[in-house]
Design a protein around this motif. Sequence first.
Motif, short mmCIF file in Angstrom:
data_model
loop_
_atom_site.label_atom_id
_atom_site.label_comp_id
_atom_site.label_asym_id
_atom_site.label_seq_id
_atom_site.Cartn_x
_atom_site.Cartn_y
_atom_site.Cartn_z
N THR A 149 15.00 15.25 -58.19
CA THR A 149 15.28 13.83 -58.21
C THR A 149 14.53 13.14 -57.26
O THR A 149 14.58 13.48 -55.99
CB THR A 149 16.82 13.39 -58.10
N LEU A 150 13.73 12.02 -57.64
CA LEU A 150 12.94 11.31 -56.81
C LEU A 150 13.48 9.96 -56.59
O LEU A 150 13.97 9.22 -57.30
CB LEU A 150 11.41 11.15 -57.21
N ARG A 151 14.00 9.78 -55.37
CA ARG A 151 14.49 8.60 -54.89
C ARG A 151 13.59 7.73 -53.96
O ARG A 151 13.08 8.27 -53.24
CB ARG A 151 15.88 8.81 -54.38
N MET A 152 13.57 6.45 -54.34
CA MET A 152 12.70 5.62 -53.51
C MET A 152 13.15 4.38 -53.24
O MET A 152 13.85 3.66 -54.13
CB MET A 152 11.30 5.47 -54.41
N ARG A 153 13.26 3.90 -51.83
CA ARG A 153 13.75 2.58 -51.55
C ARG A 153 12.38 1.88 -51.46
O ARG A 153 11.40 1.94 -50.66
CB ARG A 153 14.15 2.79 -50.04
#
Length: 789
Positions: A149-153
Motif C-alpha cells: 500500500t502506497l500512502r501519501m500526504r
Amino acid sequence: MIDRRALLLLAAGLCACGSSSDTPPATATPTEGTTTPEEGETAPPATTESPSGEGDHATTTTPSAPRGTPRVRYALARHVPRAELRQDDTLVLDMGVPGAAKYTIGGWRTRVGASVHERPAGQPEASASVIENVTGFVIVPSDAPGPRTLRMRARALGDGRLTVYVDGETVGLARLPTDGTYGVVEITIPAERLHVGENMVQLRIPQTGVLPRPASEGGAISNAGVLIDWIRLGPATDPHASEQPPSPETLATVDGSHARLSIPDGWTLGYTMEIPDGARLRGVAEGEGHVEVLALRDGHEPTSVGRIAAGSFDLDLDALAGSIARLDLRASGELRLTDPTVVTLDGRPTATRPTIRNVLVYLTDTLRADKLHPYRPESRVRTPNFDSWAHGAAVMMRGHGQENWTKPSVATLLSGLFPWEHHATTEDAVLPADVQLLSERLGREFHSGAFIANGFCSDRFGFRQGWDTFRNYVREGERNQAQFVAADVLSWLDERPQDEPFFLYVHTVDPHVPYLPPEEMLALYDPNPYDGPVDFNRDRELLEHVKSGSLQVNERDREHLEALYDGEITYHDVHFGSIMEGLERRGLAESTIVVFTADHGEEFFDHGSVGHGHSVYEELINVPLVVRVPGVTDEGVRLDDSVGLVDVLPTIYDALGRPIPDDLSGESFLPLLLGQTADAPRVAVTGFMEGWRAVNVGRLKLIQRTERRVMLHDLVEDPDELTDVSADRPIAVRYARGLLGLHLAGVERPSRQRAAIREEHLQIDAETRRQLEELGYAGASRAGVAQPH
C-alpha cells in the motif's frame, strides 16, 4: 552520561586520519586527568553478534580491537541525506528534506524539484516537494514484492483528481485537497505491478495552479501541480500511517567536533556502500536499548552484523568486503550513537600542506586514459616522458570528465561548474560572461597565459575571459601541433614577469582527428603497407562517415585507424616532455602544481562506434587525471576515489592555501593527496546534453537515459561495460541512483551560493565553421549540436 574514556579512545583513533569533507572528522581534546591513547592502542571490548545470519544470534565479546591507523570510510551521522528511512516494515520517503533528491534524480526530468515549508491551518507543518507540472515522477523502492500500500500526504494546487501509475501502468485514482490543507491518500499496488527494486511512480492531475512563494525562496511557481509531504510504502495495515517522519535535525546533530545519530524507537536508517577490506563499524553509544545492524546485499539473505548497546562498539564488517551492502541500523529503545563510522585500519601518514606558487593545467584533447601505462600497464603506446613524470605524481585512477566533448568539458575544468550549470553544451553555445574562469578568479595576483589548439575553446565561444596572454591556434590560423604549442609555452615562461606567480593553461590537440602522426611514430604501431580508405589527408570527416555507416571499414582499416591515434599520442609525448623539462631547467618545477588531464577520450568500436560526442561509456569519460604537488606526491601514489574535472579548480585553490569559493560545484581532492580520506564515498557525475546522466562511485557505474531507462555496470567485473546488471542488483542501483540524485540537486555541497546563469548563443560564421571543420568537426546534424569526433 556518555562513557568519556570510550569517547576519547574513539576520537583518538578517528583523528589519526583526515577528512576531505567540509566538516572536520571527529576529534576530542583531553581534559585534566585524562590521557589520549597512543596510536594503535586497543579500544574497550565490543559486543558483537555472529555475522552468519543463520541460527541464533549469540553475542560474543571481542577481547581487543585490531591495531592499525584508522582511516575514515563513512561517517554515518554526517551524511543522513544518503540514508534510507524505514519504520517497522514500511519505507518512508520524507519528500520535503534534502535526502528526497535520492528519489527524484535530483529533479532531473522528473519535474519534482522545489521544496516549500508550510504550516496549514489546524494541521501539522509540512515540508514538501513540488511537482512543477501536471505530472511528475518519484522513484519508490521496495524490498518486498507486492501487493503493498502506497500512502501519501499531499495537496494539489489546481484540480485534485489524482491518477497514479507504476512503471507506466495505472494502479489507482484518488482525490487530493485543493483548499490549502494536506490529505493522506492510499493506493494499493498489486503484486503484478510492484517489483523488488525501484519502481517509477507517476502522479498526474488535470490542472496546475500558482504556488505563492517569497522572492527569497525563488518566487512564485506558476505551474505547481502537487505538493508531496511524505510517501510511505508498506503493508495494508500500518499503525503508524499518519505519523510524521523524524526530521534530519532530529536524526543527526553536530556538537563541536562530534556528530551524533539518534534513531527513534522502531525506526531504521540504512546506509549503502562498497565495503572495503578490513572494514569495521565503530563509535560510542549512550542511552537505553540497542541497535541491530543488518547487512543487505543483492543475491544474499540479510546478514546480522551485530548489536550495539551502551558503550563503545567495534563491529567487524570484513565478511562483507568487496560487496555493495546496505547497513540497516534498527533501533529498539532510545540509543544515541556518537561518531558511528565505518573505518579501515590502513591509514597512511598525513603529509604537510604544500607551499605552491604557480599553477599549470595541461590538457591533451581526446586522450583515452587506458592508453597510458599508469592506467593500463600493458598498453602498447610509448610515452616515456609522461611515464617518467607520473612516477612523482598522484594518479587518480577513477578520474572522469563531466561531458563527452570539448567545449562543455573544458568549461567545467576552468570554471568548477557542471555543464548543466554553465550551459556551454551545444555547438552554438557561448560560455556566459557570468561564469568566472580560474583566470578571472585569480585576478591580477597571477600572470596568466592560455595556449589552446582547439577552436571550440576560443574567444568566439567565451573562453578569452581574464587571460593576460591568450592564443588560440585555430582561430589565428597557426599550426597547432604540439611542437609549436610547446615552443610558445617555453618562450612565454621566459618572457613573463618573473616576480609574479603564474597560471598557465596548455591545451594540445594531437590525438584529436585528423590523425596525422609523423611516419616514424605511425611505424611503431603499424609498420605494414596500407592503401585503404582510412586517410585523413583525403577526408577530414572520415570518422563521421564511419559513424553514419556511409564508409564501411574492415579489420585492417580498424587496425590502421587506431595505429594513427596511438602514433599521435607518442608524438605528443615528446613535446609534453619538453615542457616538463623546461619547468625543471627554469627552477619552477618545485613551486608549481601541475594537473595533467584530458577533456574526454575516444572510442574505437568499444560500443559499435568511433570518435566521441555520442555516449557516456568509460572510453569517452574516464580521463587521465594526474597531479604533481611538489613535496606531497614525490614518491608517487595511485588513488581509487572517484573524482572529476569539476573538482580540479577547488583542488587548485586548496593547494594555493586559499579559501575555496562557495559558488563552485566541485570538491577539492587535495586532502586525498595529503593522505586524508573522504568521510563518505566520493562520486563523479557526468552528463551528455539533456538525455543522459551518469554516476561513478567506486566499482559501480550507473547510466540514466531520460527518467525511465537505467543501466548499471560493475567496472571490476565488467570493465568494458558490456553487461547491464541493473535487473539483478536492485540495492546497487538504488545506491548509485540515489547518489546521482543528491549530487544533481546539490545536496552534497549545500553551502554553494550562486545566482542563476543565463544561456548565451551565437550564430557561427562561415570562417569559424571552416576552421572547426578543418579540425574534424562535422556540421551540425543533431538539432544544432556539434558531433565532435
